[in-house]
Design an enzyme around this catalytic site. Structure first.
Site, mmCIF file in Angstrom:
data_model
loop_
_atom_site.group_PDB
_atom_site.id
_atom_site.type_symbol
_atom_site.label_atom_id
_atom_site.label_comp_id
_atom_site.label_asym_id
_atom_site.label_seq_id
_atom_site.Cartn_x
_atom_site.Cartn_y
_atom_site.Cartn_z
ATOM 1 N N LYS A 108 42.409 43.893 31.696
ATOM 2 C CA LYS A 108 43.542 43.223 31.051
ATOM 3 C C LYS A 108 44.454 44.224 30.357
ATOM 4 O O LYS A 108 45.673 44.079 30.381
ATOM 5 C CB LYS A 108 43.061 42.137 30.076
ATOM 6 C CG LYS A 108 42.431 40.959 30.821
ATOM 7 C CD LYS A 108 42.348 39.681 30.022
ATOM 8 C CE LYS A 108 41.890 38.540 30.953
ATOM 9 N NZ LYS A 108 41.653 37.300 30.277
ATOM 10 N N LYS A 133 38.985 37.339 41.828
ATOM 11 C CA LYS A 133 38.464 36.079 41.256
ATOM 12 C C LYS A 133 39.624 35.117 40.988
ATOM 13 O O LYS A 133 40.703 35.552 40.585
ATOM 14 C CB LYS A 133 37.663 36.408 39.994
ATOM 15 C CG LYS A 133 38.068 35.665 38.740
ATOM 16 C CD LYS A 133 37.279 36.050 37.523
ATOM 17 C CE LYS A 133 38.181 35.942 36.299
ATOM 18 N NZ LYS A 133 37.948 34.904 35.360
ATOM 19 N N LYS A 135 43.098 31.759 35.919
ATOM 20 C CA LYS A 135 44.191 30.897 35.481
ATOM 21 C C LYS A 135 45.350 31.693 34.921
ATOM 22 O O LYS A 135 46.438 31.182 34.762
ATOM 23 C CB LYS A 135 43.724 29.810 34.523
ATOM 24 C CG LYS A 135 42.987 30.212 33.296
ATOM 25 C CD LYS A 135 42.605 28.920 32.567
ATOM 26 C CE LYS A 135 41.284 28.955 31.863
ATOM 27 N NZ LYS A 135 41.258 29.833 30.699
#
Ligand code: ATP
Ligand code: LTN
Length: 337
Positions: A115, A197, A200
């Protein structure tokens, strides 16, 4: 009499576009184990703040997540469902645990590395995310943490931190939690890129994820566009080139609860990948339509949702607050009587 049932705790961020990966990898397993355990399910709004959010949207999504979890079958009579920020011990004890957390342990976390690599300016909260998650778990003496495969490393860090605290303060204060990872659908992959993966927070949700609240037409369209391969063989496979078909079969297997052999038998007469996609889409739509309908109904009564969340917070605090007080005492803080 003490209650010896295993304690289960899990969390989910109240961010948009909850998808079938979240459902199959996590929520569905929370629902399945409810009757026999002591369950805590936490909507982790403080974790959501580790990336900048629109305040009004975050508030709306927190209620929507509560409605969705009830719609998926979380039963307030069997489980304690609450919003993380409603129980102040979470934020408070994260500070305490920070004081025994080596910086290097956090910098090594895969999710932090992934991230932070995508951001120009990295926030301290993102680095500290796993310490907050550790306290979510440790405050409730959780034995089991049902999560998707991506969260395994965070639960392992929680164990390491618990161990470290117990060693420094020379007592068995924190319980060692175990991650519980499903054997099927632990990692549902993106339809547009089956090597990533399903997430969202992906930039392109359309065609990538299958949101639980999406309408049937859109879901059909996403499956229709799903990336496959040129082998033209419907089979489970570890080959990265065949990951797309493997993912479709995995989704079907998880939803139907069938064995791999039964799944392959179901598709023995399929006319190519087009037919496979169509049938998987139909199975998914059948499974999630009732959830979408229940969610819509619950969202019409925000007062009732808030009442259920207030009840959950009160029940959760009854466990977390005494644990936080004990932690402070162990660490040498003067605890007001
Ligand atoms: P993001 O990708 O934006 O970080 P997320 O989709 O991982 O979000 P979370 O709220 O972080 O969503 O996760 C909720 C639960 O869903 C966790 O237990 C996580 O392990 C599980 N989960 C998330 N994505 C998948 C997936 N693709 N397959 C299986 N389980 C998943
Ligand atoms: N980090 C998790 C969400 C989460 C969680 C938890 C999961 C926060 N606190 C405690 C299990 C237990 C995620 O991103 N899925």
């Amino acid at each position: 009499m003490t209650d010896h049932r295993p304690r289960v705790l899990s969390g989910i961020q109240p961010t948009g576009n909850i998808h079938i990966g979240n459902y199959l990898g996590a929520i569905r397993n929370w629902v399945a184990g409810q009757a026999t355990k002591i369950n805590f399910f936490c909507i982790v709004d403080l974790h959501a703040l580790t990336v900048p959010r629109d305040p009004a949207l975050l508030r709306q999504q927190t209620r929507s997540m509560a409605a969705l979890l009830f719609a998926c079958g979380i039963d307030p009579a069997q489980s304690i469902l609450f919003v993380q920020s409603h129980v102040r011990a979470h934020a408070e004890t994260t500070w305490l645990l920070n004081t025994v957390t080596p910086l290097g342990w956090l910098q090594r976390m895969t999710q932090f590395k992934d991230k932070s690599a995508k951001q120009e300016s990295v926030l301290t909260g993102l680095l500290d995310y796993p310490v907050l998650m550790a306290m979510d778990i440790l405050l409730y003496d959780a034995d089991e943490v049902p999560v998707g495969d991506d969260q395994k490393q965070h639960v392992e860090l929680t164990r390491d931190l618990a161990q470290r605290f117990n060693t420094i303060y020379e007592q068995e204060f924190f319980v060692m939690p175990e991650p519980v990872i499903p054997t099927v659908a632990a990692r549902v992959m993106g339809l547009d890129d089956p090597l990533k993966k399903m997430s969202k927070s992906s930039d392109h949700i359309r065609g990538h994820a299958v949101p639980l609240l999406e309408d049937a037409k859109e879901i059909e369209r996403s499956f229709k566009r799903a990336v496959t391969d040129s082998y033209n063989e419907i089979a489970f496979s570890d080959d990265p080139e065949r990951a797309g078909v493997n993912n479709l079969l995995g989704i079907y297997q998880a939803i139907t609860g069938k064995s791999q052999a039964e799944v392959l038998a179901d598709f023995a007469n399929a006319r190519g990948y087009g037919d496979l996609k169509k049938r998987v889409a139909a199975t998914v739509i059948d499974a999630i339509t009732p959830i979408r309908e229940r969610h819509a109904k619950l969202m019409t009564d925000p007062g009732e949702l808030d009442r259920l969340l207030a009840m959950g917070a009160e029940q959760a605090a009854a466990y977390a607050e005494p644990k936080a007080q004990q932690m402070k005492e162990i660490m040498g803080l003067v605890v007001p009587s």
